[in-house]
Design an enzyme around this catalytic site. Structure first.
Site, PDB file in Angstrom:
ATOM      1  N   ALA A   1       0.801  -1.140   0.124  1.00 15.00           N
ATOM      2  CA  ALA A   1      -0.076   0.028  -0.052  1.00 15.00           C
ATOM      3  C   ALA A   1       0.815   1.127  -0.061  1.00 15.00           C
ATOM      4  O   ALA A   1       0.589   2.226  -0.771  1.00 15.00           O
ATOM      5  CB  ALA A   1      -0.900  -0.062   1.204  1.00 15.00           C
TER       6      ALA A   1
ATOM      7  N   ASN B   1       2.656   2.874  -3.321  1.00 19.04           N
ATOM      8  CA  ASN B   1       1.974   3.683  -4.208  1.00 19.04           C
ATOM      9  C   ASN B   1       1.313   4.708  -3.203  1.00 19.04           C
ATOM     10  O   ASN B   1       1.185   4.771  -2.023  1.00 19.04           O
ATOM     11  CB  ASN B   1       0.783   3.077  -4.795  1.00 19.04           C
ATOM     12  CG  ASN B   1      -0.492   2.549  -3.917  1.00 19.04           C
ATOM     13  OD1 ASN B   1      -1.181   3.401  -3.614  1.00 19.04           O
ATOM     14  ND2 ASN B   1      -0.536   1.312  -3.900  1.00 19.04           N
TER      15      ASN B   1
ATOM     16  N   ASN C   1      -1.611   6.537  -3.481  1.00 20.38           N
ATOM     17  CA  ASN C   1      -3.228   6.651  -3.724  1.00 20.38           C
ATOM     18  C   ASN C   1      -3.822   7.183  -2.338  1.00 20.38           C
ATOM     19  O   ASN C   1      -4.744   7.894  -2.348  1.00 20.38           O
ATOM     20  CB  ASN C   1      -3.522   5.702  -4.328  1.00 20.38           C
ATOM     21  CG  ASN C   1      -3.416   5.528  -5.682  1.00 20.38           C
ATOM     22  OD1 ASN C   1      -2.125   5.617  -5.977  1.00 20.38           O
ATOM     23  ND2 ASN C   1      -4.397   5.681  -6.812  1.00 20.38           N
TER      24      ASN C   1
ATOM     25  N   CYS D   1       3.882   0.301 -13.692  1.00 17.94           N
ATOM     26  CA  CYS D   1       3.997  -0.754 -13.007  1.00 17.94           C
ATOM     27  C   CYS D   1       5.490  -1.492 -12.600  1.00 17.94           C
ATOM     28  O   CYS D   1       5.603  -1.822 -11.533  1.00 17.94           O
ATOM     29  CB  CYS D   1       3.248  -2.021 -13.491  1.00 17.94           C
ATOM     30  SG  CYS D   1       3.796  -2.477 -14.944  1.00 17.94           S
TER      31      CYS D   1
ATOM     32  N   ASP E   1      -9.635  -7.670 -14.407  1.00 14.32           N
ATOM     33  CA  ASP E   1     -11.064  -7.783 -14.434  1.00 14.32           C
ATOM     34  C   ASP E   1     -11.670  -6.876 -13.498  1.00 14.32           C
ATOM     35  O   ASP E   1     -11.304  -7.102 -12.213  1.00 14.32           O
ATOM     36  CB  ASP E   1     -11.274  -9.372 -14.025  1.00 14.32           C
ATOM     37  CG  ASP E   1     -12.842  -9.669 -13.837  1.00 14.32           C
ATOM     38  OD1 ASP E   1     -13.668  -9.155 -14.323  1.00 14.32           O
ATOM     39  OD2 ASP E   1     -12.763 -10.832 -13.228  1.00 14.32           O
TER      40      ASP E   1
ATOM     41  N   ASN F   1     -15.723 -11.288 -12.539  1.00 14.74           N
ATOM     42  CA  ASN F   1     -16.490 -12.726 -13.127  1.00 14.74           C
ATOM     43  C   ASN F   1     -15.320 -13.362 -13.813  1.00 14.74           C
ATOM     44  O   ASN F   1     -15.663 -14.462 -14.482  1.00 14.74           O
ATOM     45  CB  ASN F   1     -17.577 -12.204 -13.986  1.00 14.74           C
ATOM     46  CG  ASN F   1     -17.109 -11.471 -15.118  1.00 14.74           C
ATOM     47  OD1 ASN F   1     -15.996 -11.084 -15.263  1.00 14.74           O
ATOM     48  ND2 ASN F   1     -18.581 -11.147 -15.853  1.00 14.74           N
TER      49      ASN F   1
ATOM     50  N   ASP G   1     -12.721  -3.271 -18.441  1.00 10.61           N
ATOM     51  CA  ASP G   1     -11.807  -4.644 -18.407  1.00 10.61           C
ATOM     52  C   ASP G   1     -10.660  -3.936 -19.429  1.00 10.61           C
ATOM     53  O   ASP G   1     -10.903  -3.248 -20.485  1.00 10.61           O
ATOM     54  CB  ASP G   1     -12.586  -5.831 -18.983  1.00 10.61           C
ATOM     55  CG  ASP G   1     -13.466  -6.335 -17.932  1.00 10.61           C
ATOM     56  OD1 ASP G   1     -13.359  -5.874 -16.884  1.00 10.61           O
ATOM     57  OD2 ASP G   1     -14.250  -7.218 -18.019  1.00 10.61           O
TER      58      ASP G   1
ATOM     59  N   HIS H   1       2.322  -6.586 -17.396  1.00 12.50           N
ATOM     60  CA  HIS H   1       1.889  -5.960 -16.072  1.00 12.50           C
ATOM     61  C   HIS H   1       3.233  -6.744 -15.134  1.00 12.50           C
ATOM     62  O   HIS H   1       3.406  -7.925 -15.099  1.00 12.50           O
ATOM     63  CB  HIS H   1       0.898  -6.277 -15.644  1.00 12.50           C
ATOM     64  CG  HIS H   1       0.669  -5.526 -14.187  1.00 12.50           C
ATOM     65  ND1 HIS H   1       0.929  -4.428 -13.870  1.00 12.50           N
ATOM     66  CD2 HIS H   1       0.082  -6.294 -13.009  1.00 12.50           C
ATOM     67  CE1 HIS H   1       0.657  -4.418 -12.773  1.00 12.50           C
ATOM     68  NE2 HIS H   1       0.302  -5.096 -12.061  1.00 12.50           N
TER      69      HIS H   1
ATOM     70  N   ASP I   1       1.409  -6.579  -4.856  1.00 13.39           N
ATOM     71  CA  ASP I   1       1.396  -5.578  -6.158  1.00 13.39           C
ATOM     72  C   ASP I   1       1.112  -4.356  -5.364  1.00 13.39           C
ATOM     73  O   ASP I   1      -0.106  -3.926  -5.136  1.00 13.39           O
ATOM     74  CB  ASP I   1       0.459  -5.930  -6.957  1.00 13.39           C
ATOM     75  CG  ASP I   1       0.498  -5.453  -8.343  1.00 13.39           C
ATOM     76  OD1 ASP I   1       1.185  -4.525  -8.287  1.00 13.39           O
ATOM     77  OD2 ASP I   1      -0.229  -5.768  -9.457  1.00 13.39           O
TER      78      ASP I   1
ATOM     79  N   GLU J   1      -2.281 -24.525 -20.860  1.00 19.85           N
ATOM     80  CA  GLU J   1      -3.786 -24.114 -21.608  1.00 19.85           C
ATOM     81  C   GLU J   1      -3.867 -25.383 -22.550  1.00 19.85           C
ATOM     82  O   GLU J   1      -3.057 -26.310 -22.902  1.00 19.85           O
ATOM     83  CB  GLU J   1      -3.428 -22.915 -22.524  1.00 19.85           C
ATOM     84  CG  GLU J   1      -3.004 -21.840 -21.854  1.00 19.85           C
ATOM     85  CD  GLU J   1      -4.368 -21.076 -21.206  1.00 19.85           C
ATOM     86  OE1 GLU J   1      -5.430 -21.659 -21.260  1.00 19.85           O
ATOM     87  OE2 GLU J   1      -4.160 -20.105 -20.668  1.00 19.85           O
TER      88      GLU J   1
ATOM     89  N   GLU K   1      -6.705 -27.072 -16.620  1.00 20.82           N
ATOM     90  CA  GLU K   1      -6.987 -25.654 -16.814  1.00 20.82           C
ATOM     91  C   GLU K   1      -8.308 -25.285 -16.753  1.00 20.82           C
ATOM     92  O   GLU K   1      -8.944 -24.328 -15.951  1.00 20.82           O
ATOM     93  CB  GLU K   1      -6.312 -25.329 -17.812  1.00 20.82           C
ATOM     94  CG  GLU K   1      -6.146 -23.589 -18.048  1.00 20.82           C
ATOM     95  CD  GLU K   1      -7.212 -22.955 -18.610  1.00 20.82           C
ATOM     96  OE1 GLU K   1      -7.670 -21.845 -18.263  1.00 20.82           O
ATOM     97  OE2 GLU K   1      -8.020 -23.910 -19.701  1.00 20.82           O
TER      98      GLU K   1
END
Length: 704
Positions: free
Chosen positions: A223, A226, A228, A272, A301, A305, A323, A329, A352, A441, A446
């Site tokens: 936290a 950054n 913010n 990032c 996202d 979902n 999105d 990233h 992150d 994949e 998966e």
């Protein structure tokens, strides 16, 4: 006989620091790791009598108490004690004694005051011996950050230089990052970050009591890196306009950023990889093993979902959506046990600091167990659902017609989360860690895990998810995918882009769209192609060119459509990310649609570091920086920055003369190495036409 008096003492930094792997911290203060003994030398005015006693006391915080584990009282014993904190008499010589202080392996990390209480002749006196700093201990088996492998500890705790991978999955590059966790003032600044956190301001005593846990400390630091919610270290900017600060691409390391924050508050600007580099610095500084991770094709996202909705118009132009999928990233992993989750969820944890979504009301992420992500346990703390979507969400593409209606084009279950990368132990090579985050994949596992994660999310209480202020647009009025089934129709023709690798700024970019008819009948396909400059989050900056072309495909025929973009076409559109995107929306006569895109990432101009003499510590060294201009126009207003631990203190900058078209410029500098061993020199060059060209050189500096 006179009372026993302490006449001299020494916390023995020169003895303790090498044993605790803390000798590189640029401080005169004793820095040690918890759960491991350190020695203290004390000289008295005479020998001790049997009835006289000595007691060491360690205090942390403004109101230390044993009940709150902020004070430890350690009567000196002649034998080793099993208490969490203990003091034993190790040896003596005349009136000087060496004592061994052992700290608890679960002790609070931070600055302690050490004092000695002397009881003699019925009187008690206490002498303050000074301050020491206690860190997490990856070398102590019972510490929650214990890491068994010695080369890994050397890499993830002690290495000050790292590699961050950037670009796109089909054309990525690496940049060196100077973590500098041992450099002057960085330990002080890191502890200051803890002191200035939201939790510390709200309840200082409660906050301090939790600093024995790496989960809590990692969460606070994610936290605080950054700005913010708490005027933390780095202010994000993805606008492309950095006139009031520093272009994020210019940074080469964390040290200048952290020192600037200490002096002036939030630093403008970061993206990032900057957040990840700074977070890695402060985690390693406190003894939490950490590494930087790059996820190519990384999803964001916003509606919880695991489906990433993308919208396009009939011309193939990308429309706004909350999105998104970023070209890459960058985040961090920290190594620690998860007593709150259970033994199977320990190991690498995602942290992150990039402000994407709030976690419990504050912009931070993690620590999130990689094991939880891979197994689809998205209900576990912290933020597992978000990381799962970043690496394994499904993309759903929609087309908006002229009448305002939306048609689902198709879903892509394999596009998100590619080449998840980190620096190798002991080298600058890339290691692929994708298997740590998800099953292969196209495998049954998966898809089973994806469905499991969807079910778990459906059973969770839906919370309000705020938009990322950094990534911009509000959600458009468009449908949102709720279920991956039934899948959108798959067209019976295929298409994909290709673009050459190793392109350089100034080169023409030759995109080729391949279309193939997969049927035994002829087919007419129209392709609407758009080329834009983008930033790495895939936000469009400027349209470069458009092209529409119809092709007649014979049965099972494949054709290719070239689309060339020249330097003059893109030079005024390209950003510091050097990314150009080609998108094609293709439709056949039946109305079946296919969307395909590719990103070309251009390499910067050549930059070279040349050294013609043997580097020796404390001896001036001549360094030549060679800059080649491949453009057919002059490069003006050039600015060069050089930095490197043990070479340049702090960084050094110089304005350079004009570099003529297609010419090479040699720029000579003198540096004086202050350390021996393997060191790195980092160089950054920017101008009116070139953004942040970088070079580095690994240099061995010999002793005098």
């Amino acid at each position: 006989m006179s009372s026993l008096l302490l006449t001299n003492w020494d916390l023995q930094r020169s003895v303790n620091a090498p044993l605790h792997k803390t000798k590189d911290y640029a401080t005169n203060q004793l820095v040690v790791r918890r759960g491991q003994s350190f020695s203290v030398s004390c000289t008295f005015n005479r020998d001790l009598k049997p009835e006289e006693t000595l007691t060491f006391i360690s205090d942390i915080g403004s109101s230390p108490s044993e009940a709150k584990n902020t004070r430890a009282v350690m009567p000196v014993s002649s034998t080793e004690s099993k208490t969490p904190w203990s003091a034993t008499s190790a040896s003596s010589s005349g009136t000087t004694r060496i004592f061994s202080i052992n700290s608890s392996v679960t002790a609070i990390i931070g600055r302690y005051q050490l004092s000695l209480r002397v009881t003699s002749g019925g009187l008690t006196s206490t002498k303050n011996l000074g301050e020491f700093c206690l860190l997490f201990n990856p070398w102590a088996q019972d510490d929650e950050v214990f890491m068994e492998d010695e080369p890994e500890r050397g890499e993830y705790v002690l290495n000050e230089m790292g590699v961050i991978f950037v670009g796109s999955y089909n054309s990525f590059s690496q940049r060196l990052w100077n973590y500098g966790q041992f450099q002057e003032k960085i330990l002080d600044i890191t502890l200051s970050l803890l002191d200035k956190s939201t939790d510390a301001k709200k309840d200082p005593a409660a906050d301090l009591s939790k600093r024995n846990g790496a989960v809590y400390v990692g969460r606070v630091l994610s936290a605080m890196v950054n700005s913010n919610n708490d005027r933390g270290v780095v202010l994000g900017n993805w606008s492309g306009n950095y006139s009031n600060g520093v272009n994020p691409s210019q940074w080469n390391g964390s040290v200048a950023i952290l020192r600037s924050w200490q002096l002036r508050g939030p630093v403008s600007y970061g993206q990032c990889w900057v957040y990840a580099g700074v977070l890695c610095t402060v985690l390693r500084c406190l003894g939490i093993p950490s590494r930087v991770i790059t996820n190519f094709e990384s999803a964001h996202d916003t509606n919880k979902n695991l489906l990433i909705d993308h919208y396009f118009d009939e011309g193939g132009n990308q429309l706004e959506s909350s999105d998104s999928v970023w070209n890459f990233h960058v985040w961090n992993e920290g190594w620690l046990k998860r007593k709150d989750l259970g033994t199977s969820y320990g190991g690498w944890q995602v942290l992150d600091a990039t402000p994407q979504e709030p976690s419990a009301g504050i912009f931070r992420l993690g620590p999130c167990s990689l094991a939880a992500v891979k197994e689809g346990d998205v209900n576990l703390e912290y933020d597992a659902y978000f990381v799962f979507a970043e690496v394994n969400g499904d993309i759903v593409n929609w087309m908006k017609s002229e009448d305002g209606s939306y048609a689902r084009i198709y879903s892509d279950q394999k596009a998100v989360g590619k080449l998840i990368s980190t620096k190798a132990v002991g080298s600058q090579n890339r290691v692929d860690v994708t298997d740590n985050y998800k099953y292969a994949e196209d495998s049954n596992e998966e898809r089973e895990i994806f469905e499991k994660a969807r079910r778990k999310l459906a059973n969770m209480t839906t919370s309000s998810i705020s938009m990322n202020p950094a990534s911009g647009p509000a959600r458009v009025s468009a449908p949102e995918s709720e279920d991956p089934e039934p899948p959108a129709p798959i067209p019976d023709f295929t298409g994909h882009w290709t673009v050459p690798e190793d392109l350089q700024v100034g080169d023409g970019i030759r995109f080729i769209l391949y279309l193939k008819n997969g049927t035994a009948e002829s087919k007419q396909v129209k392709a609407n192609m758009t080329v834009t400059s983008i930033i790495y989050t895939r936000e469009i900056v400027k349209e470069i060119t458009k092209k529409a072309e119809s092709v007649h495909l014979q049965p099972n025929e494949e054709v290719h459509i070239p689309l060339v973009v020249y330097y003059n076409d893109y030079k005024d559109a390209i950003t510091t990310d050097h990314m150009v995107q080609a998108v094609a929306l293709c439709m056949d006569e039946k109305g079946d649609r296919l969307l395909t895109r590719i990103v070309a990432t251009l390499n910067n101009i050549p930059l070279d570091i040349k050294i013609s003499e043997k580097p020796v510590v404390n001896r001036p060294l001549i360094v030549d920086i060679v800059i080649s201009n491949p453009l057919a126009e002059d490069i003006e207003h050039g600015h060069l920055v050089m930095e490197g631990n043990g070479f340049v203190k702090p960084s050094f900058s110089r304005t350079l003369p004009t570099i003529k078209a297609n010419e090479t410029s040699v720029n000579r500098f003198e540096v004086t190495p202050s350390k021996t061993g393997q060191l790195f020199l980092l160089v950054n060059f920017s101008s009116d036409k070139i953004f942040d060209a970088k070079a580095h050189e690994e240099i061995y500096v010999a002793a005098e």
